[in-house]
Design a protein around this motif. Structure first.
Motif, mmCIF file in Angstrom:
data_model
loop_
_atom_site.group_PDB
_atom_site.id
_atom_site.type_symbol
_atom_site.label_atom_id
_atom_site.label_comp_id
_atom_site.label_asym_id
_atom_site.label_seq_id
_atom_site.Cartn_x
_atom_site.Cartn_y
_atom_site.Cartn_z
ATOM 1 N N ASP A 82 0.838 -1.209 0.000
ATOM 2 C CA ASP A 82 0.000 0.000 0.000
ATOM 3 C C ASP A 82 0.868 1.252 0.000
ATOM 4 N N LYS A 83 1.956 1.225 0.769
ATOM 5 C CA LYS A 83 2.857 2.378 0.844
ATOM 6 C C LYS A 83 3.533 2.644 -0.495
ATOM 7 N N TYR A 86 1.132 4.177 -2.799
ATOM 8 C CA TYR A 86 0.962 5.586 -2.428
ATOM 9 C C TYR A 86 2.113 6.428 -2.988
ATOM 10 N N GLU A 89 1.808 6.894 -6.724
ATOM 11 C CA GLU A 89 0.782 7.886 -7.059
ATOM 12 C C GLU A 89 1.294 9.310 -6.846
ATOM 13 N N LYS A 90 1.970 9.540 -5.709
ATOM 14 C CA LYS A 90 2.456 10.876 -5.389
ATOM 15 C C LYS A 90 3.586 11.323 -6.323
ATOM 16 N N SER A 152 7.994 9.834 3.406
ATOM 17 C CA SER A 152 7.323 8.545 3.213
ATOM 18 C C SER A 152 8.290 7.504 2.661
#
Length: 277
Positions: A82-83, A86, A89-90, A152
């Protein structure tokens, strides 16, 4: 082949625009400003390409994580997937934003050339200042997002390392049970298990991206500084008007001071005559 034609035409148009802009700025004794402007454009284009490459590499990391889940389904690996999704996407969003910024700078250069042809240098400078101001604002927003993504990334890298340590510990525990049963002492297992090796491979692009993002944050700071430098070298009509007012005020002050100095000897003479009487 045909799909690449529009992109080639766009690149040719962009090169023509920048060539005209650079030539015009050179003719107006603004070569230094044009070079700084061009460097910022190259910074942004380079960062956008690098971020696009990072998106592709993260896709590879996702595939490797999905394989890990198939062989050893774990909640930690699911969270990690999931990370990475993420991050992908970013980073993709940042790449798109920088691509828009690059287009905006080229459009600003085109508008500046048109403004000079239609209304002269002052209007050209106004167009440049307006365009640069909006670019600086967006760059500041990109910097904040990039720092957030960088944080992140660092957390994700630490988590991957933790999974590797956990897998290694499991391997050590299994091997040491056998050694204890045969009366031998425990020791660190030198043979690296497949899962441990995989976590190391997974983390290579992630840690590489961390280093790249840190450099990009510095580049954004450098780009903003260069844009400030370009703006400082632009003379708009407003600036010239301020300059004219300032000169006018100085001349007026000098005139008043001169008149006062002329009056002072006359006052002293009058006082002297009154004293003698």
């Amino acid at each position: 082949m045909e799909a690449n034609e529009p992109k080639k035409e766009q690149n040719t148009e962009e090169m023509d625009v920048m060539k005209q802009f650079m030539e015009l700025m050179g003719q107006q004794d603004m070569k230094e400003q044009s070079q700084d402007f061009m460097e910022v454009l190259q910074y942004i284009a380079g960062m956008q390409l690098q971020l696009s490459a990072m998106v592709d590499e993260l896709q590879g990391v996702r595939k490797q994580l999905e394989k890990m889940q198939e062989s050893q389904p774990k909640a930690a690996e699911s969270q990690l997937l999931d990370k990475v999704s993420y991050l992908q996407e970013k980073v993709s969003s940042l790449a798109e934003r920088l691509s828009e910024l690059k287009d905006h700078l080229i459009d600003t250069a085109a508008q500046a050339v048109t403004a000079f042809k239609e209304k002269g240098k002052e209007e050209m400078n106004r167009v440049l200042q307006k365009g640069i101001s909006s670019v600086k604002s967006v760059l500041s927003g990109c910097r904040e997002k990039m720092v957030d993504v960088l944080t992140s990334y660092e957390k994700t890298a630490n988590q991957i390392d933790s999974i590797g340590d956990e897998l290694k510990q499991i391997g050590n525990s299994v091997a040491n049970v056998g050694r204890l049963l045969t009366g031998k002492g425990t020791k660190e297992v030198s043979d690296e298990k497949e899962g441990v090796a995989l976590t190391r491979v997974l983390n290579m692009p992630v840690k590489k991206h961390i280093s790249a993002l840190k450099k990009q944050v510095e580049r954004i700071d450098g780009a903003v500084a260069k844009l400030d430098k370009v703006c400082a070298g632009l003379d708009t009509g407003k600036d010239k008007e301020k300059s004219r007012v300032s000169v006018k005020e100085k001349l007026s002050q000098m005139k008043v001071k001169s008149e006062q100095q002329k009056k002072e000897p006359e006052k002293s003479k009058t006082k002297s005559q009154e004293a003698s009487l």
